[in-house]
Design a protein around this motif. Sequence first.
Motif, PDB file in Angstrom:
ATOM      1  N   SER A 253      38.090  34.900  46.883  1.00 61.47           N
ATOM      2  CA  SER A 253      36.696  35.356  46.799  1.00 61.47           C
ATOM      3  C   SER A 253      36.583  36.836  47.107  1.00 61.47           C
ATOM      4  O   SER A 253      35.816  37.562  46.465  1.00 61.47           O
ATOM      5  N   LEU A 254      37.348  37.298  48.102  1.00 61.64           N
ATOM      6  CA  LEU A 254      37.334  38.711  48.450  1.00 61.64           C
ATOM      7  C   LEU A 254      37.866  39.552  47.295  1.00 61.64           C
ATOM      8  O   LEU A 254      37.299  40.596  46.949  1.00 61.64           O
ATOM      9  N   TYR A 255      38.957  39.088  46.679  1.00 60.68           N
ATOM     10  CA  TYR A 255      39.541  39.793  45.535  1.00 60.68           C
ATOM     11  C   TYR A 255      38.514  39.878  44.396  1.00 60.68           C
ATOM     12  O   TYR A 255      38.339  40.939  43.788  1.00 60.68           O
ATOM     13  N   LYS A 256      37.855  38.761  44.126  1.00 61.53           N
ATOM     14  CA  LYS A 256      36.886  38.728  43.034  1.00 61.53           C
ATOM     15  C   LYS A 256      35.716  39.665  43.310  1.00 61.53           C
ATOM     16  O   LYS A 256      35.177  40.301  42.396  1.00 61.53           O
ATOM     17  N   SER A 257      35.305  39.769  44.576  1.00 66.16           N
ATOM     18  CA  SER A 257      34.181  40.640  44.915  1.00 66.16           C
ATOM     19  C   SER A 257      34.535  42.106  44.689  1.00 66.16           C
ATOM     20  O   SER A 257      33.699  42.894  44.232  1.00 66.16           O
ATOM     21  N   ILE A 258      35.785  42.490  45.001  1.00 68.30           N
ATOM     22  CA  ILE A 258      36.230  43.865  44.734  1.00 68.30           C
ATOM     23  C   ILE A 258      36.269  44.105  43.232  1.00 68.30           C
ATOM     24  O   ILE A 258      35.843  45.149  42.731  1.00 68.30           O
ATOM     25  N   GLU A 259      36.762  43.114  42.504  1.00 62.48           N
ATOM     26  CA  GLU A 259      36.881  43.222  41.051  1.00 62.48           C
ATOM     27  C   GLU A 259      35.516  43.411  40.405  1.00 62.48           C
ATOM     28  O   GLU A 259      35.365  44.184  39.445  1.00 62.48           O
ATOM     29  N   ASN A 260      34.512  42.701  40.922  1.00 60.07           N
ATOM     30  CA  ASN A 260      33.177  42.725  40.315  1.00 60.07           C
ATOM     31  C   ASN A 260      32.293  43.860  40.834  1.00 60.07           C
ATOM     32  O   ASN A 260      31.236  44.134  40.258  1.00 60.07           O
ATOM     33  N   LEU A 261      32.709  44.499  41.910  1.00 56.39           N
ATOM     34  CA  LEU A 261      31.892  45.554  42.503  1.00 56.39           C
ATOM     35  C   LEU A 261      31.857  46.777  41.582  1.00 56.39           C
ATOM     36  O   LEU A 261      32.893  47.268  41.140  1.00 56.39           O
ATOM     37  N   SER A 262      30.670  47.262  41.294  1.00 59.13           N
ATOM     38  CA  SER A 262      30.527  48.422  40.411  1.00 59.13           C
ATOM     39  C   SER A 262      31.158  49.664  41.033  1.00 59.13           C
ATOM     40  O   SER A 262      31.149  49.845  42.260  1.00 59.13           O
ATOM     41  N   ASP A 263      31.699  50.520  40.180  1.00 60.76           N
ATOM     42  CA  ASP A 263      32.337  51.750  40.648  1.00 60.76           C
ATOM     43  C   ASP A 263      31.366  52.689  41.336  1.00 60.76           C
ATOM     44  O   ASP A 263      31.783  53.594  42.068  1.00 60.76           O
TER      45      ASP A 263
ATOM     46  N   GLN B 286      38.352  57.423  45.647  1.00 66.24           N
ATOM     47  CA  GLN B 286      39.072  56.160  45.740  1.00 66.24           C
ATOM     48  C   GLN B 286      39.048  55.440  44.393  1.00 66.24           C
ATOM     49  O   GLN B 286      38.162  55.670  43.566  1.00 66.24           O
ATOM     50  N   ASP B 287      40.017  54.573  44.186  1.00 67.45           N
ATOM     51  CA  ASP B 287      40.114  53.778  42.963  1.00 67.45           C
ATOM     52  C   ASP B 287      40.380  52.337  43.390  1.00 67.45           C
ATOM     53  O   ASP B 287      41.380  52.047  44.050  1.00 67.45           O
ATOM     54  N   LYS B 288      39.498  51.422  43.025  1.00 68.04           N
ATOM     55  CA  LYS B 288      39.648  50.045  43.489  1.00 68.04           C
ATOM     56  C   LYS B 288      40.879  49.361  42.906  1.00 68.04           C
ATOM     57  O   LYS B 288      41.322  48.337  43.414  1.00 68.04           O
ATOM     58  N   ASN B 289      41.466  49.940  41.852  1.00 68.25           N
ATOM     59  CA  ASN B 289      42.707  49.376  41.317  1.00 68.25           C
ATOM     60  C   ASN B 289      43.864  49.487  42.297  1.00 68.25           C
ATOM     61  O   ASN B 289      44.839  48.745  42.202  1.00 68.25           O
ATOM     62  N   PHE B 290      43.783  50.443  43.220  1.00 65.87           N
ATOM     63  CA  PHE B 290      44.810  50.533  44.251  1.00 65.87           C
ATOM     64  C   PHE B 290      44.784  49.307  45.153  1.00 65.87           C
ATOM     65  O   PHE B 290      45.783  48.947  45.771  1.00 65.87           O
TER      66      PHE B 290
END
Length: 254
Positions: free
Chosen positions: A58-68, A75-79
Amino acid sequence: MAETKVSLKLLIEQKSQRVLFAEADKSFVDLLFSIFTLPLGTVTRLLRKQNMAGCLRSLYKSIENLSDIYIQPDQDKNFLLSPKVANISGAKVPLLLASVEQSGTDRKIYGCGGYNNCQYVANDPRAICPSCRNEMATEQSYVDYPPKDTNASSSSEGGYVKGVITYMVMDDLEVKPMSTISSISLLTKFNVRDLGAVEEKVVDLGMHEILSLLEASLQSKTVLTDIFLRNNTDKEEKIVLTHVILQNDTDKDE
């Protein structure tokens, strides 16, 4: 191209249907040890389609769905979502890392272009040099150490362990060198008196089994039994249950 597989010989106590231990070669032990090179973000990414316990999915999915727009500009959320695998020179375990972005020879570092003899490097070309304040967008060459063409001090086998012996892997994934004495000691420890009740079974691990092993290693202390025995038993029970349900429905119709 056919999927590469790793083989493992299981010693199974038939009565209790548990794996006493497994005989493994270098390839499987390298595979196990490579788990520790995986960042937590990579583990979560690999297992997010599995029945992963806990909240990391769920935490991973929330980062994935969070708008840039909510992410800091430097920072880059892909890191976080796709972190680099630890680089250990010569230790290549492609079966486990097949779906993981590789580091090492493709690792990129950047400098500011040599202005004022600056010595700073960065892993992102958007970084600003703290000395000359220029953008660090000039790609630098990364060199592994020790070099991959070293002679006696570097093994041509690659990986983590030597391939000249057989290894013993316990149900909880403890690894130790295989020996006749250690095998006898374990059979005594497990109170196995009838060797006829011990079955040998060779299994092959592809990517599906490896991901199951990775998942089970985070949740269980009987990993080999869970993957190779209990999962099969569960499937057989589901087949029998489905047959009974269908038979009952047929009887009702009649």
